[in-house]
Design an enzyme around this catalytic site. Structure first.
Site, PDB file in Angstrom:
ATOM      1  N   LYS A 131       0.900  -1.191  -0.282  1.00 21.88           N
ATOM      2  CA  LYS A 131       0.275   0.028  -0.119  1.00 21.88           C
ATOM      3  C   LYS A 131       0.480   1.381   0.140  1.00 21.88           C
ATOM      4  CE  LYS A 131      -1.138   2.320   3.049  1.00 21.88           C
ATOM      5  NZ  LYS A 131      -0.724   3.712   2.921  1.00 21.88           N
ATOM      6  N   GLU A 145      10.430   1.591  10.648  1.00 23.07           N
ATOM      7  CA  GLU A 145      11.557   2.966  10.608  1.00 23.07           C
ATOM      8  C   GLU A 145      10.182   4.321  10.711  1.00 23.07           C
ATOM      9  OE1 GLU A 145      14.957   3.201  10.266  1.00 23.07           O
ATOM     10  OE2 GLU A 145      14.986   0.769  10.189  1.00 23.07           O
ATOM     11  N   CYS A 152      13.825  11.648   7.020  1.00 23.16           N
ATOM     12  CA  CYS A 152      14.191  11.404   8.551  1.00 23.16           C
ATOM     13  C   CYS A 152      15.661  11.127   9.239  1.00 23.16           C
ATOM     14  CB  CYS A 152      13.581   9.928   8.569  1.00 23.16           C
ATOM     15  SG  CYS A 152      13.968   9.104   7.231  1.00 23.16           S
ATOM     16  N   GLU A 157       9.775  16.551  15.709  1.00 23.46           N
ATOM     17  CA  GLU A 157      10.630  16.447  14.329  1.00 23.46           C
ATOM     18  C   GLU A 157       9.426  17.470  13.801  1.00 23.46           C
ATOM     19  OE1 GLU A 157       9.413  12.429  11.855  1.00 23.46           O
ATOM     20  OE2 GLU A 157      10.624  12.832  11.126  1.00 23.46           O
TER      21      GLU A 157
HETATM   22  P1  NAI Z   1       2.234   8.280   8.465  1.00 25.33           P
HETATM   23  O1  NAI Z   1       2.937   7.261   9.583  1.00 25.33           O
HETATM   24  O2  NAI Z   1       0.797   8.725   8.970  1.00 25.33           O
HETATM   25  O3  NAI Z   1       2.069   8.259   6.894  1.00 25.33           O
HETATM   26  C1  NAI Z   1       3.215   6.397   6.646  1.00 25.33           C
HETATM   27  C2  NAI Z   1       2.794   5.682   5.976  1.00 25.33           C
HETATM   28  O4  NAI Z   1       1.430   4.775   6.724  1.00 25.33           O
HETATM   29  C3  NAI Z   1       1.442   5.833   4.379  1.00 25.33           C
HETATM   30  O5  NAI Z   1       2.039   4.670   3.617  1.00 25.33           O
HETATM   31  C4  NAI Z   1       0.415   5.856   5.153  1.00 25.33           C
HETATM   32  O6  NAI Z   1      -0.951   5.263   4.935  1.00 25.33           O
HETATM   33  C5  NAI Z   1      -0.011   4.452   6.204  1.00 25.33           C
HETATM   34  N1  NAI Z   1      -0.412   4.508   7.550  1.00 25.33           N
HETATM   35  C6  NAI Z   1      -0.854   6.023   8.572  1.00 25.33           C
HETATM   36  N2  NAI Z   1      -1.783   5.243   8.980  1.00 25.33           N
HETATM   37  C7  NAI Z   1      -1.435   4.370   9.632  1.00 25.33           C
HETATM   38  C8  NAI Z   1      -2.477   3.281  10.157  1.00 25.33           C
HETATM   39  N3  NAI Z   1      -3.231   3.883  11.325  1.00 25.33           N
HETATM   40  N4  NAI Z   1      -2.143   1.683  10.126  1.00 25.33           N
HETATM   41  C9  NAI Z   1      -1.402   1.235   8.955  1.00 25.33           C
HETATM   42  N5  NAI Z   1      -0.762   2.161   8.548  1.00 25.33           N
HETATM   43  C10 NAI Z   1      -0.771   3.874   8.418  1.00 25.33           C
HETATM   44  O7  NAI Z   1       2.550   9.563   7.817  1.00 25.33           O
HETATM   45  P2  NAI Z   1       2.470  11.011   7.637  1.00 25.33           P
HETATM   46  O8  NAI Z   1       0.994  11.304   7.892  1.00 25.33           O
HETATM   47  O9  NAI Z   1       2.289  10.918   6.537  1.00 25.33           O
HETATM   48  O10 NAI Z   1       3.406  12.215   8.076  1.00 25.33           O
HETATM   49  C11 NAI Z   1       3.087  12.728   9.230  1.00 25.33           C
HETATM   50  C12 NAI Z   1       4.366  12.470   9.591  1.00 25.33           C
HETATM   51  O11 NAI Z   1       5.314  11.587  10.127  1.00 25.33           O
HETATM   52  C13 NAI Z   1       5.745  13.471   8.973  1.00 25.33           C
HETATM   53  O12 NAI Z   1       4.789  14.896  10.018  1.00 25.33           O
HETATM   54  C14 NAI Z   1       6.459  13.408   9.753  1.00 25.33           C
HETATM   55  O13 NAI Z   1       6.891  13.902  10.769  1.00 25.33           O
HETATM   56  C15 NAI Z   1       6.436  11.784   9.999  1.00 25.33           C
HETATM   57  N6  NAI Z   1       7.133  11.277   8.701  1.00 25.33           N
HETATM   58  C16 NAI Z   1       7.567  10.942   8.437  1.00 25.33           C
HETATM   59  C17 NAI Z   1       8.814   9.935   8.142  1.00 25.33           C
HETATM   60  C18 NAI Z   1      10.090   9.242   7.983  1.00 25.33           C
HETATM   61  O14 NAI Z   1      10.626   9.002   7.352  1.00 25.33           O
HETATM   62  N7  NAI Z   1      10.585   9.339   9.144  1.00 25.33           N
HETATM   63  C19 NAI Z   1       8.293   9.555   6.575  1.00 25.33           C
HETATM   64  C20 NAI Z   1       6.779  10.453   6.405  1.00 25.33           C
HETATM   65  C21 NAI Z   1       6.081  10.519   7.347  1.00 25.33           C
END
Ligand code: NAI
Ligand code: MG
Length: 519
Positions: free
Chosen positions: A206, A287, A321, A420
């Site tokens: 996904k 991660e 990240c 972050e």
């Molecule tokens: P997110 O953690 O919600 O999304 C990452 C992935 O997880 C996406 O594929 C999303 O569809 C999926 N996801 C969301 N909720 C889920 C759930 N309950 N169960 C399983 N999968 C789920 O991140 P988002 O909302 O895009 O970004 C929010 C914050 O997260 C950003 O502001 C940043 O601080 C952080 N982030 C950090 C990343 C990194 O590389 N460390 C990458 C993306 C976001």
């Protein structure tokens, strides 16, 4: 026999011929825009009436494609298809699985400009950063193909026992939930998926809601290269619905995820519960985020430090990240270093990345991220001094642009020094001396990357022991880990330290079977 792994060379778009190819690819991507794309489950394309758009963050009215708004029932179908396909995929010879990855790598190499152009449009990535990501995706494929061939049979590492023959095989786990983020949809999407599949697992995959078209490309390439139906199932929809069901499905055997801390922690907890009909303990490979620090002491080469600080903080608008979002500077050189940082940061060019290769800072990804960063700009102006930027940038098309922002004299405990932000915002913190700086560096919950600029051999040996991060960089920037060169993954709240692109990574996607046969 395969050649030894080598990293894919990255294009910097200084060659006019590459620029021409990129622009041609951009036209091609634009000409294809507007399609409605299906779920792919068990090899069947499933179109839904309910869809969501993926847009260009520089011009949110520009829809690139529409994707099926899948739900729990589609995840259930996908898990069933993946479980069925596992019966034969697990027995596919490892050489065949590895060759598939190499074919996907070749395809990506051929289409790199197209992928880069799409990245500039769908996620607002600057050209050379985009090529860096495409190269990383190719590296994951080339690297994991070789790693799996090595890992499959480790019988030769066992101790001999008289009268018996021993075998140690690394066999697959089962159905994996593959959940990448939007900031590296191609590299992390490919990395998670290729590790899953080359190890003999099957996948429900996904992509993030903000980057499904890049996610689709990965799926499409695997299928084009001959991946059998059902081995990879492509499902789009809201993370909280589709992702959550993938995690909680009792027939999911493992989860590989990259994303936010909150979601990572939630997955960790949910995966820990054994559900009715679940005959195994789920494995989670998580991660999460970072609040990565760059430490500069009074012996450092300040120009080198300023260069690394600006690149680490503002590359891909700080949406990595690994971004260096805190800079801890010892008092003796604080006042001398700050103007050098500002001078470099002022030369960054903000714009829509598809405009040209000289745009270095694009928009942030979406309205949520835009609002989140804006609210940190307000917090930051209370917590520190605004030295550069500090505001969003209004454009006619309503793009999500934020000025590259530097806050000075930020207290170490300030929110902008601890949380972050994931945007083009960096906090400068003044430390008394090196020891104080090292203490501050280790004062967050995270532990992903970090950099130290110092010429003092004693301190450099000290940070090797005491700067507590998964990826430590000395006298260089803290971003841009390379596959096979710097295995990547963090400590503490940064995740499970899975070390992607490293020699241990595929052990996480397998289980070892030891077989003894009496001769
Ligand atoms: P997110 O953690 O919600 O999304 C990452 C992935 O997880 C996406 O594929 C999303 O569809 C999926 N996801 C969301 N909720 C889920 C759930 N309950 N169960 C399983 N999968 C789920 O991140 P988002 O909302 O895009 O970004 C929010 C914050 O997260 C950003 O502001 C940043 O601080 C952080 N982030 C950090 C990343 C990194 O590389 N460390 C990458 C993306 C976001
Ligand atoms: Mg989210």
């Amino acid at each position: 026999m395969l050649t030894e792994f080598r990293n894919e060379p990255v294009l910097d778009y200084s060659d006019p011929e590459d620029v021409r190819k990129f622009r041609a690819a951009l036209d091609k991507v634009r000409a294809e825009a507007g399609q409605t794309l299906p779920l792919i489950i068990g090899g069947e394309k499933i179109y839904l009436d309910e869809t969501f758009a993926t847009v260009c963050p520089a011009r949110p009215d520009e829809a690139l494609a529409h994707f099926a708004d899948g739900g729990v029932e589609h995840v259930d179908m996908a898990v069933a298809a993946a479980e069925e396909a596992f019966a034969s995929w697990r027995l596919t010879p490892v050489g065949e699985r590895a060759r598939l990855l190499l074919r996907v790598a070749a395809l990506m190499r051929d289409r790199r400009h197209e992928l880069n152009a799409l990245m500039s449009l769908e996620i607002g990535k600057a050209w050379s950063e985009a090529d860096g990501e495409t190269s990383e995706a190719i590296d994951f494929l080339e690297y994991y193909a070789r790693q799996m061939l090595d890992l499959a049979d480790r019988s030769d590492e066992l101790t001999e026992w008289p009268g018996e023959q021993q075998t140690l095989n690394y066999i697959p786990l089962g159905v994996g939930a593959v959940i990448p983020p939007w900031n590296f949809p191609l590299a992390i999407g490919t990395g998670l998926l290729s590790a899953t599949l080359v190890a003999g697992n099957t996948a429900v995959y996904k992509p993030a809601e903000q980057s499904p078209l890049l996610g689709w490309k990965v799926a499409e390439y695997f299928l084009e290269c001959g991946l059998p139906a059902g081995v990879m199932n492509f499902v789009t929809g809201p993370g909280e619905v589709v992702g959550a069901r993938m995690v909680e499905h009792p027939r999911t055997r493992f989860i590989c995820f990259t994303g936010s801390r909150d979601v990572g922690v939630e997955i960790y907890e949910k995966a820990g519960r054994v559900l009715p009909g679940q005959p195994w303990l789920k494995r989670s490979i998580l991660e999460m985020g970072g609040k990565d620090a760059v430490l500069v002491d009074e012996t450092a080469r300040l120009d080198q430090a300023a260069e690394g600080i600006v690149t680490s903080a503002f590359g891909y608008q700080g949406q990595k990240c690994s971004a260096g979002s805190r800079v801890i500077i010892v008092d003796d050189v604080y006042d001398e270093l700050v103007p050098r940082i500002l001078e470099r940061a002022k030369s960054l060019r903000v714009g829509a990345p598809d405009e040209g290769p000289d745009v270095t800072v694009g928009p942030v990804i979406d309205p949520n991220q835009f609002d989140k960063v804006k609210s940190y700009l307000e917090t930051g102006s209370d917590e520190g001094e605004v030295l550069l930027g500090g505001s969003p940038i209004e454009t006619e098309e309503g793009g999500y642009f934020i000025q590259p922002t530097i806050f000075g004299e930020v207290p170490e405990t300030a929110r902008i020094a601890q949380e972050e932000i994931f945007g083009p915002v960096v906090a400068l913190v003044r430390a008394r001396d090196f020891e104080d700086a090292l203490r501050i560096v280790n004062s967050t919950d995270y532990g992903l990357t970090g950099a130290v600029y110092s010429e003092d051999p004693g301190r450099l040996s000290r940070v090797r022991d005491d700067f507590h991060v998964g990826n430590l960089y000395i006298n260089r920037k803290c971003t841009g880990a390379m596959v096979g060169v710097q295995p990547f993954g963090g400590f503490n709240m940064s995740g499970t330290d899975s070390k992607a692109g490293g020699p241990d990574y595929l052990t996480l996607f397998t289980q070892a079977k030891a077989i003894a046969q009496r001769l």
